[in-house]
Design an enzyme around this catalytic site. Structure first.
Site, mmCIF file in Angstrom:
data_model
loop_
_atom_site.group_PDB
_atom_site.id
_atom_site.type_symbol
_atom_site.label_atom_id
_atom_site.label_comp_id
_atom_site.label_asym_id
_atom_site.label_seq_id
_atom_site.Cartn_x
_atom_site.Cartn_y
_atom_site.Cartn_z
ATOM 1 N N LYS A 1 0.814 -1.217 0.000
ATOM 2 C CA LYS A 1 0.000 0.000 0.000
ATOM 3 C C LYS A 1 0.849 1.270 0.000
ATOM 4 O O LYS A 1 0.475 2.262 -0.620
ATOM 5 C CB LYS A 1 -0.962 0.009 1.185
ATOM 6 C CG LYS A 1 -0.318 0.083 2.552
ATOM 7 C CD LYS A 1 -1.382 0.024 3.648
ATOM 8 C CE LYS A 1 -0.777 0.055 5.035
ATOM 9 N NZ LYS A 1 -0.128 1.316 5.348
ATOM 10 N N THR A 2 2.010 1.242 0.675
ATOM 11 C CA THR A 2 2.860 2.431 0.673
ATOM 12 C C THR A 2 3.386 2.716 -0.723
ATOM 13 O O THR A 2 3.479 3.873 -1.159
ATOM 14 C CB THR A 2 4.031 2.261 1.663
ATOM 15 O OG1 THR A 2 3.504 1.976 2.970
ATOM 16 C CG2 THR A 2 4.876 3.522 1.729
ATOM 17 N N ASP B 1 -3.947 7.170 4.932
ATOM 18 C CA ASP B 1 -3.510 5.799 5.163
ATOM 19 C C ASP B 1 -4.187 5.249 6.424
ATOM 20 O O ASP B 1 -4.589 6.019 7.302
ATOM 21 C CB ASP B 1 -1.984 5.788 5.329
ATOM 22 C CG ASP B 1 -1.396 4.387 5.275
ATOM 23 O OD1 ASP B 1 -2.114 3.444 4.899
ATOM 24 O OD2 ASP B 1 -0.202 4.239 5.604
ATOM 25 N N GLU B 2 -4.302 3.932 6.507
ATOM 26 C CA GLU B 2 -4.873 3.250 7.686
ATOM 27 C C GLU B 2 -6.247 3.845 8.054
ATOM 28 O O GLU B 2 -6.525 4.144 9.219
ATOM 29 C CB GLU B 2 -3.916 3.363 8.885
ATOM 30 C CG GLU B 2 -2.522 2.820 8.632
ATOM 31 C CD GLU B 2 -2.451 1.298 8.551
ATOM 32 O OE1 GLU B 2 -3.515 0.655 8.590
ATOM 33 O OE2 GLU B 2 -1.340 0.751 8.438
ATOM 34 N N GLN C 1 -7.835 -5.269 9.687
ATOM 35 C CA GLN C 1 -6.791 -4.836 10.611
ATOM 36 C C GLN C 1 -7.256 -3.688 11.502
ATOM 37 O O GLN C 1 -6.443 -2.921 12.021
ATOM 38 C CB GLN C 1 -5.537 -4.420 9.834
ATOM 39 C CG GLN C 1 -4.895 -5.561 9.066
ATOM 40 C CD GLN C 1 -3.580 -5.160 8.425
ATOM 41 O OE1 GLN C 1 -2.587 -4.909 9.096
ATOM 42 N NE2 GLN C 1 -3.578 -5.100 7.098
ATOM 43 N N ARG D 1 2.316 -10.508 10.486
ATOM 44 C CA ARG D 1 3.600 -9.837 10.674
ATOM 45 C C ARG D 1 4.758 -10.764 10.294
ATOM 46 O O ARG D 1 5.884 -10.311 10.110
ATOM 47 C CB ARG D 1 3.813 -9.399 12.131
ATOM 48 C CG ARG D 1 2.805 -8.436 12.750
ATOM 49 C CD ARG D 1 2.552 -7.230 11.906
ATOM 50 N NE ARG D 1 1.373 -7.433 11.075
ATOM 51 C CZ ARG D 1 1.026 -6.677 10.056
ATOM 52 N NH1 ARG D 1 1.778 -5.662 9.710
ATOM 53 N NH2 ARG D 1 -0.066 -6.928 9.355
#
Length: 726
Positions: A36-37, A222-223, A253, A612
Site C-alpha cells: 500500500k505504501t 492511510d490506515e 486490521q 507480521r
C-alpha cells in the site's frame, strides 16, 4: 512523468489501477503486506507528474511518524525536490500545523503546549480534586477514558453531562469542564484536543476552511480503518470541495476501537461517496503461502468485514508451529531456545525475531528467559527514554521557556533541583492563581515580589530569576542552547552531588538528551524551519518530541530480539514471529470473549499478529499460567483451532521440568559464571549489556554499572557474566 499503467514495472494490475485512478473518491482495500505504501507514493508521483496538482496541493495523512518518514523517503526517491512542499504527516502533526497558524481563532496562542499522557494525568487529578471526585471510587484512568472518548466523538462537556447515566459518567461530567478550563488557562492541549480544536477551526471558521479546501486538491489517508469520528470529520471537511479523496485501509486490521477507532468509517465509505471507485490489493509480498492460509482461515470467521482473500506467489513455506507448554516459564524457555537454535542453524540475526503478547504483564517471564540465555532484546511500548523522570524534568524546563502559561510544567520543576519550595507553598500559589483568575506564573511572580510575605519570597525569588535568565539565553546552536539551559538549572550538579551509581546513570541520560537535540538539528536542517532563530528552533524541537511515539523510539539497527504487544506490532514485519499466550481469556481477552463485536476485534488482532511473520510463525500456549497474582488453566485459543490442520505442526517438547513441579533442569548459560566469585571493582563483560564494573555483591546477586546501559542487578550463575582483565 508518464501515467502509470498495468505494464509499469514493479506494479501489479490492481496496484496500477489504484495509481491511475486519480479523479474522485477512491477506496483501496489493502491487505497485509500488499504494497500500500508503494501505491500511495506512486499515485502521488503520478498526480504531480501528470500535472493534475502541484506538490503543495497534496496532503497525505498517516497514523505514525514512522509511516510518514517512510513515505517521504520514497517520494524523495521518485519525485523532484519540490516534493518537500507536500504535507506528508500524521493526523496530529497536521492538526498542530494548522493550529500553530490560527491558534488565536480557537482561543490559544501559537505557543501552546502539547500535554502528553503524564501531563494530562496531573492536570486531571487537580481537576478531580477541585470537583471533589474521589480517586479511590473513580480511578483517574477511568475518568480520563470517558473524557477522551467524548472528545474523539466531538462531544463537548455540556453534551456529555446531559447524556451521563452511569456514576462514572456523571463523575467524569463534573470533571470534564474543569479539566478543559485548566488546559485553556495553561495554553495547553492534550492529544485529543489537537483533533477537536483543529476540527473546530475548520468547522467554525469558513475562511480557514476555504483556505485549506482551495489548497488541497488531493487528500490521501492511510490506515483509514483506524480513524475516529473527529478524524473522519476533519477528512470529510478537507475533501469536500474537490472530492479527490483516496483512503487506504484494511477492515481486517481494525484493532483500535478501545481508543476511538470506528470500523464503520471504512465499511461505510461507499455510502458517504456513492461514486467511489473500490480497488482490492490482495497479493501479499511479505508472507509465505502457509502463513497467509492460516491468517485467511482465522479472519474468515468474522461476519463484519468486506470479502477479500490474500494470496502470494511465494508458494509453500514452513508449517506454523504450535507449542503447548506446561506453564509460562516453560513457554518462555522454549521461545528463547528456539531463537538460539534458528539463529545458529539458519544464520538469523537477533533482529530477525519478534515476540508478541496480548498484555504487557506477559513480558516479565519472557525477559527472564531471554536474559538467562544471554539473548539481547528491546521492549517496544515499555518505559521509554523520554518517559524517565530526569528527562521529563529537562522537558519541563524547555516547555516553560516556550509557554509561560504552562502551570503543570512549572509545578513539576519549581523544586527541581531542591530549593526549599514545598508542596504547601506550591498549593498556595495554585489556589491564589485560581482565586484571582491569573496564570500560575503571574501569581508566582507576586510571591517572589513579597506580596505574600518575605518567607515565601526568599524561596521563590531564585526560581523566578532563573526562569528570566534562561529565557534570555541565545546560543549559536540548538544543542548549545539546550546544554547551557540545563547546566544553569543545576539538575546535573544535584545528581553529581548525590554521588550514587543511580544518580550517575540519570546524569548520563540527561547528557544523552544533548545528543538528541543535536540529532534533531541535523535531521531537520533541510526543513522549512532551517535558518530560524534559536527560540523558534527550540519550540519546534519540543513539538517534535511531543509528537513522538513508541515506534519512533524503536531501534532499527541494533541486533536485538523485539518484544511488544500485538497492538504495537501493527505495521511491522519480521522473518520469525512468536505469538505467546494463545489461550482463551488471554487471547482472545476475557473482556471481549463474550461480546460478539469484541471477539471479532480480537480475531482481527490475531490476523494482524499472524501476518507480521514473513518466513516462520510460532503459536504458543500453556496448560497453566500464573498472571496477575493467580494461577489458572485455560483451553488453547479458539484462533488456533480455526487454522487448517494442514498448516500446523506440533513441535516436540524441548523443555526441562516445569518450575511448578519443584525441581528444574536448567540449561547452562554460555559464559555464565556460576563458580566465579565477584568483588566490588571487578571489570566484567555481559553478553547483552557489554563491559561494566561490579559495584556490590550480595549472596547470589551482583550489582553492575554498565555505563550508558545503566545499573543492573544480576543473578550469579544465570546471567551471562564473566570477569575480564582490568
Amino acid at each position: 512523468m508518464t501515467p502509470m499503467t498495468e505494464k509499469t514495472p514493479d506494479l501489479n494490475p490492481a496496484q496500477a489501477d489504484a495509481v491511475n485512478s486519480t479523479d474522485g473518491p477512491l477506496l483501496v482495500l489493502a491487505g497485509a503486506g500488499s504494497g500500500k505504501t508503494k501505491v500511495l507514493t506512486h499515485r502521488i508521483a503520478h498526480i504531480v507528474g501528470s500535472g493534475k496538482a502541484r506538490p503543495e496541493e497534496i496532503v497525505a495523512i498517516t497514523f505514525t511518524n514512522k509511516a510518514a518518514a517512510e513515505m517521504k523517503a520514497r517520494l524523495g526517491a521518485i519525485c523532484d525536490p519540490s516534493a518537500r512542499n507536500m504535507w506528508v504527516m500524521t493526523f496530529h502533526a497536521m492538526c498542530v500545523r494548522m493550529l500553530r497558524i490560527d491558534a488565536e481563532r480557537v482561543g490559544y496562542t501559537n505557543r501552546f503546549t502539547i500535554y502528553d499522557a503524564d501531563d494530562s494525568k496531573r492536570m486531571l487529578k487537580a481537576a478531580m480534586a477541585q470537583a471533589e471526585v474521589d480517586e479511590k471510587r473513580y480511578p483517574v484512568a477511568g475518568v480520563a477514558n470517558r473524557i477522551s472518548s467524548a472528545k474523539n466523538e466531538l462531544i463537548d462537556p455540556d453534551e456529555f453531562a446531559a447524556s451521563a447515566i452511569t456514576p462514572m459518567d456523571k463523575a467524569a461530567a463534573r470533571v470534564f469542564p474543569l479539566y478543559q478550563r485548566r488546559l485553556k488557562d495553561c495554553n495547553a492541549m492534550d492529544f485529543d484536543d489537537l483533533l477537536v480544536e483543529a476540527h473546530r477551526l475548520l468547522a467554525d471558521h469558513p475562511d480557514v476552511l476555504d483556505r485549506y479546501q482551495s489548497r488541497f486538491r488531493y487528500v490521501l489517508v492511510d490506515e483509514y480503518q483506524d480513524t475516529n469520528h473527529a478524524q473522519y470529520r476533519i477528512v470529510k471537511l478537507l475533501a469536500e470541495r474537490h472530492r479527490n479523496l483516496m483512503v487506504v485501509g484494511d477492515d481486517d486490521q481494525s484493532i483500535y476501537s478501545w481508543r476511538g477507532a470506528d470500523i464503520r468509517n471504512i465499511l461505510d465509505f461507499e455510502q458517504d461517496y456513492p461514486e467511489a471507485n473500490v480497488i482490492r490489493l490482495e497479493q501479499n509480498y511479505r508472507s509465505t503461502a502457509t502463513i497467509l492460509a492460516a491468517a485467511n482461515a482465522v479472519v474468515a470467521n468474522n461476519l463484519g468485514r468486506k470479502a477479500k482473500t490474500l494470496w502470494t506467489a511465494n508458494a509453500g513455506g514452513e508449517a506454523v508451529t504450535s507449542y503447548k507448554a506446561d506453564d509460562e516459564r516453560d513457554e518462555a524457555r522454549f521461545i528463547a531456545r528456539e531463537i538460539e537454535r534458528l539463529r545458529l542453524s539458519e544464520d538469523h540475526g537477533y533482529s530477525d525475531f519478534a515476540i508478541f503478547y496480548r498484555t504487557n504483564a506477559q513480558s516479565r517471564t519472557l525477559e527472564d528467559a531471554l536474559l538467562r540465555e544471554g539473548i539481547p532484546y528491546q521492549i517496544v511500548g515499555g518505559t521509554r527514554y523520554f518517559d524517565r523522570a530526569e528527562i521529563r524534568d529537562v522537558m519541563a524546563y524547555l516547555k516553560i521557556l516556550i509557554n509561560p502559561l504552562d502551570a503543570i510544567s512549572i509545578q513539576r520543576i519549581i523544586n527541581k533541583p531542591k530549593r526549599g519550595i514545598g508542596k504547601t507553598t506550591v498549593d498556595r500559589i495554585a489556589q491564589v492563581s485560581i482565586d484571582d483568575a491569573e496564570s500560575f506564573e503571574t501569581t508566582l511572580r507576586r510571591f517572589s515580589a513579597g506580596d505574600f510575605g518575605s518567607g515565601p519570597a526568599a524561596k521563590v525569588r531564585p526560581f523566578v530569576e532563573l526562569i528570566d535568565e534562561i529565557r534570555a539565553m541565545n546560543e549559536h546552536s540548538l544543542r548549545d542552547q539546550v546544554e547551557r539551559i540545563i547546566d544553569r538549572t543545576g539538575l546535573l550538579q544535584e545528581l553529581a552531588n548525590e554521588g550514587t551509581v543511580e544518580s550517575s546513570g540519570r546524569a548520563e541520560n540527561i547528557r544523552e538528551f544533548f545528543g538528541v537535540a543535536e540529532e534533531y538539528a541535523a535531521t531537520h536542517a533541510n526543513s522549512s524551519e532551517a535558518g530560524a532563530d534559536i527560540a523558534t528552533q527550540l519550540a519546534d524541537f519540543v513539538e517534535w518530541l511531543a509528537l513522538r511515539s513508541d515506534l519512533d523510539s524503536m531501534s532499527g539497527d541494533q541486533e536485538t530480539v523485539t518484544l511488544m504487544t500485538v497492538h504495537t506490532a501493527k505495521g511491522l514485519e519480521f522473518p520469525v514471529v512468536f505469538i505467546a499466550g494463545l489461550e482463551d481469556t488471554l487471547f482472545p481477552h476475557v473482556n471481549s470473549i463474550f461480546d460478539p463485536a469484541g471477539l471479532e476485534e480480537e480475531r482481527r488482532l490475531a490476523y494482524v499478529a499472524i501476518t507480521r511473520a514473513r518466513e516462520r510463525l510460532y503459536l504458543t500456549h500453556a496448560r497453566n499460567r500464573s498472571l496477575f497474582g493467580s494461577t489458572r488453566s485455560n483451553p488453547p485459543s479458539r484462533f488456533i483451532a480455526e487454522i487448517p490442520r494442514e498448516c500446523l505442526k506440533a513441535d516436540a517438547p524441548v523443555r526441562t521440568q516445569s518450575f511448578l513441579s519443584g525441581t528444574v533442569s536448567q540449561k547452562p548459560v554460555v559464559g555464565a559464571a556460576s563458580n566465579v566469585e565477584f568483588q566490588a571493582g571487578d571489570r566484567v563483560e555481559h553478553k547483552v549489556f557489554g563491559i561494566g564494573v561490579v559495584k556490590q555483591v550480595s549472596k547470589d546477586r551482583v550489582t553492575v554499572d554498565f555505563g550508558s546501559k545503566g545499573v543492573k542487578n544480576l543473578m550469579v550463575g544465570f546471567a551471562p557474566l564473566r570477569k575480564i582483565a582490568s
